[in-house]
Every structure is written in C-alpha cells, then in structure tokens.
Design an enzyme around this catalytic site. Sequence first.
Site, PDB file in Angstrom:
ATOM      1  N   GLU A 307       0.810  -1.227   0.000  1.00 27.83           N
ATOM      2  CA  GLU A 307       0.000   0.000   0.000  1.00 27.83           C
ATOM      3  C   GLU A 307       0.842   1.275   0.000  1.00 27.83           C
ATOM      4  O   GLU A 307       0.528   2.236   0.713  1.00 27.83           O
ATOM      5  CB  GLU A 307      -0.947  -0.005   1.213  1.00 27.83           C
ATOM      6  CG  GLU A 307      -1.904  -1.181   1.175  1.00 27.83           C
ATOM      7  CD  GLU A 307      -2.788  -1.292   2.418  1.00 27.83           C
ATOM      8  OE1 GLU A 307      -4.009  -1.425   2.238  1.00 27.83           O
ATOM      9  OE2 GLU A 307      -2.274  -1.274   3.545  1.00 27.83           O
TER      10      GLU A 307
HETATM   11  C1  ACM Z   1      -2.043  -5.582   3.883  1.00 26.58           C
HETATM   12  O1  ACM Z   1      -3.139  -6.078   4.212  1.00 26.58           O
HETATM   13  N1  ACM Z   1      -1.906  -4.268   3.784  1.00 26.58           N
HETATM   14  C2  ACM Z   1      -0.905  -6.415   3.587  1.00 26.58           C
END
Ligand code: ACM
Length: 494
Positions: A307
């Site tokens: 992310e």
């Molecule tokens: C994640 O769930 N950001 C790896």
Amino acid sequence: MSPVMNTVIPRPSSVLGTGRSFELPADARILVQPNAPEVAQIGEFLAAALRPATGLALPVTAGAAQERGTIHLTTAAADPALGAEGYELLVAPHGVLLAAPRPAGLFRGVQTIRQLLPAAVERRTVAPGPWTLPTGVLRDAPRFAWRGAMLDVARHFFPVADVKRYLDLLAYYKFNVLHLHLTDDQGWRIEIKSWPRLAEYGGSTAVDGAPGGYYTQEQYADLARYAAERYITIVPEIDMPSHTNAALASYALLNCEGEAPALYTGTAVGFSTLCMGKETTFRFMDDVLGELAALTPGPYLHIGGDEADSTSPEDYQTFMRQVQAIVQSHGKTVVGWGEIAQAPLTPGTMVQHWRQDLTPQAAASGHKVILSPAGKTYLDMKYDEATPFGLSWAGYVTVQDAFAWNPGAYLAGVGEDAVAGVEAPLWTETIPTFAEAEFMLFPRLLAVAELGWSPAAGRTWDEFRSRLAHHGPRLEGLGVNFFRAPEIDWPETL
Ligand code: ACM
C-alpha cells in the site's frame, strides 16, 4: 467406548487405529533417548503439558529401549523420509513410541500425543482421568514448509505474555512461523538502539488512544528463544516505505521536508512514505534492519512493501533495490507483501500474496509464494454481520471459507511447488486485547493449520467440521475465548 484416533487437528497423513487403549499408569514416565539434550527438553515440554491436569509426576528419564508404561521419545532409527518435521507414533496397550528423524518432528508428534489424550488434559488444574490414548499407528509429515500466523502488534500493542500465549497455541496446532508486524503508522514496537526515539516516542501511541508500548531488544530475544523452543520461527516485519508515520514522527530528518508529522492514531493507510531522496533514509534502513537481523535467529526479514500509495513508482523501485541489498548484506532472506512483485526481485526474495497482484509473475521467475488471500486467511474479517469487532472489507470469513480452498491450486500459475505455505494475518485496528484476538483466531486458525499441514487428498468440509467439534472442549481447557461458530455441532457441555 474405545477412544478414537481420528480427532487430531491438523489431520495426520495416515492413521491406523487398532481399537484398544493405553492408560497412563500412576508411575508413568517419559523416556528420552540418552545423551540428547534437545530430546530431553522436548520430553520436559510434554511432561509440563500433562502434569497439571493429570496430577502425575511424569519424570523424564533417559533410556534407549522401550519400557512398559512409558512414552518413549527418540530420533534413533526413525525413517529419514519423514523429513524435517515428520514423525511416527505407535500407541500400544503397554506404552507409546514417538520416533522422528529430527527433534522438530518429535515436538510436532508431542502435540499429537496431547490431542490423543482426553480434552481435560489441557486444563491447568487436576481433572479426573483415566488418561488414555487410543492405540494405533500414525505416520505424519507436513504438506507445506511455511505454516504461519501474523500478529499486528503495531495498531494495538500486545505485551510479551500475550505473544507467548499465542506461541503456545500455535505450537499446539503445529504452526512453525509467527510473523510479527512490528511497525506501522500507529506505533513502532521494537527497540532500535541506534535510533532510540523510534520506540520511545514512535511506540507511545496506538489506534484511538489505546496504550502504546514496545519490546526491548532483550524481550524480543526472549520471544525468539521461546518460539525456537516450540520450533517456531519469528519473522519480524518492518513495514516500509509506507506505513511509516511512527518513524517519520520520531525523526524530523527522515522527512523530505525535514519536518516531523504528528503521531497518528487513526486507521487510514497509504498516506506515509520514507523519503527516497535522502541518504539518511538508507542509513536508517541499514541500522534498523541490521539490529533486527542480529537479534533474529530465523533466516527472514519482512520488509512490508504494501500500500505504498504515496511513494512514486520510481521511488518504490529505488526502495526495493536498496532494501533487498541491505537485507542480503545482513545475511537474511527478504519477504514482502504482494506489491513487491512490481519491482525487480533478487533471487530468494519471497512474496506474500494478500490481494490481486503480480505474484504469479514472481512465481514464474522462481520466487516462493506465501498465501494469505484476504477473503480466506485474514482473521480480522468478521465471521458474519453479528461479529462484535473486526472488519469486513474482504467480506465475511466463515470457518468454512477459511477451510474450503486449496493453496496448491489457488492462484493461476502458482502451483504447489511455488507455494512455500499459508499464513493467517490478524490485523488489529479493531482488536484491543488478546481476548478479542482469540475470538477472531479461534476456531478459524484450526482450518488454516489443516491447510498448511494436512494432505489435500481426502479433505472434506463435513469430516473437518465433525473433527473440529472435538476441539471445543480442548480450546475450553486451554482457556481460549473462541467463537462458538454456528456451523459446528459443538458438544452440549460447552
Ligand atoms: C495488507 O493487508 N496491507 C498487507
């Protein structure tokens, strides 16, 4: 009624019950191979597990040959084909023989012995016997080498005692990896001596004003030791280049603008990033990963990589090039979330899949894959609309959802050989204490244990469902706050 052998979770490779039973006599002993301190230690672990409920003395003594009324543990003359964690268990009316080529296999077999005894054996106070095991022959080895669970200690902090309890429960179901998500926007949980404000200041917060905290290096080393005694590898994660607000808030010089942001206690993602234009950033990465590598006996360092919505694609490539070189220079193997497959990967780097990504491409180039698909293994997802905490962005995950999939055929282009194993993450934005954690983990974690260990052949939901019901009283004996999932016909005494 004769006790039956087929209630073990994860299901063993092969079980042949012979319909009789062995009862631990009042003078029962655990007999361990002579001159093998590691085997003796496993014998002591078994004795310590059985003494409180049975009230038996269960001395651990050395001996090379089987004797009446004993549980005999040995690595001598075990079939080497059983591999690193496999074992053979023979329960006869006069005693038990557990043989494994490696101590880790003995430790896994010890969990099977515990599970073959009546559920009350897990209680911590003396319970009525008799303490019998069903007779038979059991041969067992894991399907996958990586059978993991992840605990997010960053969004909420979990003290050492909670992590040890988790390690005990993981060991009971033959897991061999505990991945600790040690850092995120909301908190930095590991002492770094060369950057002390990371833990002291960056570790002072948690989600929604919950208490912060961090592990000293001594505490972390103690956890790694405790895990190793259970043949569990700790995989520490420093999540970068995003999920780094706690670090950025601790040191102004890590920020491109030279100004530290405020500490953060919300639950947004993707807003923070390390500054790739500064040499300081790479010194920080090298110092942090270097100290962590020195503290970590296991071969892996997890670098996050997920992310990174505020990191430019060019900076992300720079980050990945640098971080892989740094981890390698400290003698460790890189693990990262699926997003890392967007960057060139050095040989050996492992990819942890959690949502649609380029994992199949990485697998095609020879990178091993850890499967943590959110809709199956994210145990912070609610069971159903009535679950009092947890999230639901990946949907509800019932026990059956967690169980009914095949890791060896889950991702197109990622076959059995490319799969290192499975891992169940528990993100803790909505999970403030370990009691809530247990409610989300159990009983779904038993389904994950089964996927990681047991052969795919012969697997059915109905059979697992009935075996799982036997574990209600076990979990109760262990004091686990588990969800009485309505899909399971729990015994009425629960
Ligand atoms: C994640 O769930 N950001 C790896």
